[in-house]
Design an enzyme around this catalytic site. Sequence first.
Site, mmCIF file in Angstrom:
data_model
loop_
_atom_site.group_PDB
_atom_site.id
_atom_site.type_symbol
_atom_site.label_atom_id
_atom_site.label_comp_id
_atom_site.label_asym_id
_atom_site.label_seq_id
_atom_site.Cartn_x
_atom_site.Cartn_y
_atom_site.Cartn_z
ATOM 1 N N LYS A 125 5.268 22.734 -14.099
ATOM 2 C CA LYS A 125 4.414 21.552 -13.722
ATOM 3 C C LYS A 125 4.234 21.517 -12.366
ATOM 4 O O LYS A 125 3.025 21.318 -11.797
ATOM 5 C CB LYS A 125 5.052 20.255 -14.468
ATOM 6 C CG LYS A 125 4.194 19.183 -13.946
ATOM 7 C CD LYS A 125 4.534 17.774 -14.915
ATOM 8 C CE LYS A 125 3.548 16.757 -14.654
ATOM 9 N NZ LYS A 125 3.622 15.458 -15.657
ATOM 10 N N GLU B 52 7.031 17.336 -25.823
ATOM 11 C CA GLU B 52 6.501 17.670 -24.255
ATOM 12 C C GLU B 52 6.952 19.230 -24.130
ATOM 13 O O GLU B 52 6.166 20.077 -23.516
ATOM 14 C CB GLU B 52 6.707 16.945 -23.195
ATOM 15 C CG GLU B 52 6.191 15.406 -23.081
ATOM 16 C CD GLU B 52 4.691 15.623 -22.618
ATOM 17 O OE1 GLU B 52 4.146 16.852 -22.305
ATOM 18 O OE2 GLU B 52 3.896 14.684 -22.792
ATOM 19 N N ARG C 102 -4.914 20.839 -13.431
ATOM 20 C CA ARG C 102 -3.789 20.001 -13.744
ATOM 21 C C ARG C 102 -4.139 19.166 -15.116
ATOM 22 O O ARG C 102 -3.299 19.000 -15.984
ATOM 23 C CB ARG C 102 -3.693 19.038 -12.581
ATOM 24 C CG ARG C 102 -2.320 17.980 -13.043
ATOM 25 C CD ARG C 102 -1.802 17.091 -11.975
ATOM 26 N NE ARG C 102 -0.956 16.422 -12.248
ATOM 27 C CZ ARG C 102 -0.033 15.581 -11.441
ATOM 28 N NH1 ARG C 102 -0.453 15.417 -10.356
ATOM 29 N NH2 ARG C 102 0.825 14.774 -11.963
ATOM 30 N N HIS D 25 -3.187 10.464 -27.417
ATOM 31 C CA HIS D 25 -3.367 9.261 -26.645
ATOM 32 C C HIS D 25 -4.185 8.191 -27.777
ATOM 33 O O HIS D 25 -3.786 7.101 -27.771
ATOM 34 C CB HIS D 25 -3.970 9.389 -25.514
ATOM 35 C CG HIS D 25 -3.208 9.688 -24.506
ATOM 36 N ND1 HIS D 25 -3.576 10.238 -23.184
ATOM 37 C CD2 HIS D 25 -1.684 9.960 -24.359
ATOM 38 C CE1 HIS D 25 -2.700 10.703 -22.175
ATOM 39 N NE2 HIS D 25 -1.339 10.363 -23.042
ATOM 40 N N LYS E 120 1.995 11.106 -10.864
ATOM 41 C CA LYS E 120 1.069 10.261 -11.609
ATOM 42 C C LYS E 120 1.679 9.118 -12.424
ATOM 43 O O LYS E 120 2.664 9.233 -13.007
ATOM 44 C CB LYS E 120 0.287 11.194 -12.922
ATOM 45 C CG LYS E 120 -0.558 12.193 -12.699
ATOM 46 C CD LYS E 120 -0.984 12.983 -13.682
ATOM 47 C CE LYS E 120 -1.669 12.329 -14.723
ATOM 48 N NZ LYS E 120 -2.271 13.164 -15.758
ATOM 49 N N ASN F 289 -2.406 18.228 -19.886
ATOM 50 C CA ASN F 289 -2.959 17.529 -20.991
ATOM 51 C C ASN F 289 -3.021 17.855 -22.304
ATOM 52 O O ASN F 289 -3.695 17.465 -23.249
ATOM 53 C CB ASN F 289 -4.055 16.623 -20.893
ATOM 54 C CG ASN F 289 -3.485 15.240 -19.787
ATOM 55 O OD1 ASN F 289 -2.602 14.944 -19.755
ATOM 56 N ND2 ASN F 289 -4.401 15.104 -18.750
ATOM 57 N N HIS G 203 5.622 9.207 -28.173
ATOM 58 C CA HIS G 203 4.613 9.861 -27.473
ATOM 59 C C HIS G 203 4.657 11.204 -27.709
ATOM 60 O O HIS G 203 3.740 11.896 -28.026
ATOM 61 C CB HIS G 203 4.963 9.698 -25.927
ATOM 62 C CG HIS G 203 3.856 10.662 -25.106
ATOM 63 N ND1 HIS G 203 2.444 10.363 -25.120
ATOM 64 C CD2 HIS G 203 4.149 11.595 -24.390
ATOM 65 C CE1 HIS G 203 1.960 11.250 -24.286
ATOM 66 N NE2 HIS G 203 3.095 12.084 -23.790
ATOM 67 N N HIS H 207 -2.716 15.985 -25.618
ATOM 68 C CA HIS H 207 -2.914 14.717 -25.403
ATOM 69 C C HIS H 207 -4.081 13.934 -25.872
ATOM 70 O O HIS H 207 -4.058 12.847 -25.879
ATOM 71 C CB HIS H 207 -2.475 14.532 -23.931
ATOM 72 C CG HIS H 207 -1.003 14.929 -23.668
ATOM 73 N ND1 HIS H 207 -0.391 16.110 -23.882
ATOM 74 C CD2 HIS H 207 -0.039 14.075 -23.145
ATOM 75 C CE1 HIS H 207 0.715 16.060 -23.527
ATOM 76 N NE2 HIS H 207 1.008 14.831 -22.978
ATOM 77 N N GLU I 85 -5.759 16.336 -10.392
ATOM 78 C CA GLU I 85 -6.328 16.541 -11.478
ATOM 79 C C GLU I 85 -7.812 16.683 -11.370
ATOM 80 O O GLU I 85 -8.501 16.403 -12.203
ATOM 81 C CB GLU I 85 -5.944 15.427 -12.583
ATOM 82 C CG GLU I 85 -5.999 15.744 -13.980
ATOM 83 C CD GLU I 85 -5.470 14.677 -14.932
ATOM 84 O OE1 GLU I 85 -4.605 15.132 -15.589
ATOM 85 O OE2 GLU I 85 -6.316 13.690 -14.862
ATOM 86 N N ARG J 170 0.864 -1.004 0.017
ATOM 87 C CA ARG J 170 0.080 -0.011 0.134
ATOM 88 C C ARG J 170 0.670 1.445 -0.023
ATOM 89 O O ARG J 170 0.403 2.337 0.462
ATOM 90 C CB ARG J 170 -1.048 -0.039 1.078
ATOM 91 C CG ARG J 170 -1.860 -1.060 1.101
ATOM 92 C CD ARG J 170 -3.137 -0.863 2.331
ATOM 93 N NE ARG J 170 -4.051 -1.933 1.852
ATOM 94 C CZ ARG J 170 -4.132 -3.139 2.914
ATOM 95 N NH1 ARG J 170 -2.973 -3.316 3.630
ATOM 96 N NH2 ARG J 170 -4.762 -4.169 2.494
#
Length: 335
Positions: A202, A174, A216, A227, A132, A220, A239, A223, A212, A110
């Site tokens: 960032k 990016e 946030r 994606h 993330k 993206n 990417h 993106h 997010e 955990r």
Amino acid sequence: MITVPVGLGDRSYDVLVGAGARHRLLDVLPAGARRAAIVTQPDLPVTVDPGIEHQTFLIDQGEDAKNLETVEQLCRQFSRWGLTRTDVVVAVGGGVVTDAAGFAAAVYHRGVPVIHVATSLLAQVDAAIGGKTGVNLPEGKNLVGAFWQPAAVLCDTETLETLPPREYRSGLGEIAKYHFLGAEDLADCNLDEKVARCVALKAAVVAEDEREGGKRALLNYGHTLAHALETANEYDLRHGEAVAIGLVYAANLAHALGRIDAARVDDHRHVLASYDLPMDLPPGSDADALVRLMLRDKKATDGLAFVLDGSSGVEVVNDVTERKAADVLRSMGAS
């Protein structure tokens, strides 16, 4: 060495940017850590010495390695070795490694501390920063994951000297994104300054919206289509290359919606051209198929959602029809 703080209260940490940053690993280990599980990939020409007992665990190369099977294998190996929640995972590599190892660290016992030693430009300006973590499903990118902040991030720009040209260019995709998120001055920065400037932008967003829930999502930008192109798995795209195409698409979509003028679309193309990034859809792109994939995007809670430019900057837009999204794709050459 440039130090960029990520302010998250008792979970704050530093990102160290500069040549040789990986050699500061011992300085940033969590207090009391006795063992370090180093997660990396075969043939990566980067080694680290945590200064404590450690063992190396390898994951496969490529985006295909970012899956639940990899996470299970890592967790089982951690268990067999006896890793405890007071020890540390050290992810050494690009975004595939930091995403998968970070997720394994988040769920093993955990949660065990993780440090990212980012060795690709993409990881240094994006993937390793902000907590993330996650892996892909056949149905889409990064659909399973967790928010798990690292104890530190080391962005060693010296490691970028051995990156294949295409992987380096992927990171530039990016960086190009940040030109439209408040870093218009990036063109005047050297490499270390570019990386640190992107990290700082960032970090500021993450500090304001860690999970997010709002701002946030702006990170993206470009993106949603990116994606979808990657999930389609029919195109030879890295990417950052997909993000570059996604930025042009987002600009064209914003123009079609009357949010920006043609000159602003040209601004996007100028920035991408300065980094020698692709701007055209791959041959054979299917507009309807890409729209269906974009509907699976994590921002899409009730129909399509895009991060789009506008008179007050980029923002999340939720009222784009599927027809409009497909029409803009067709205007860019999709069938």
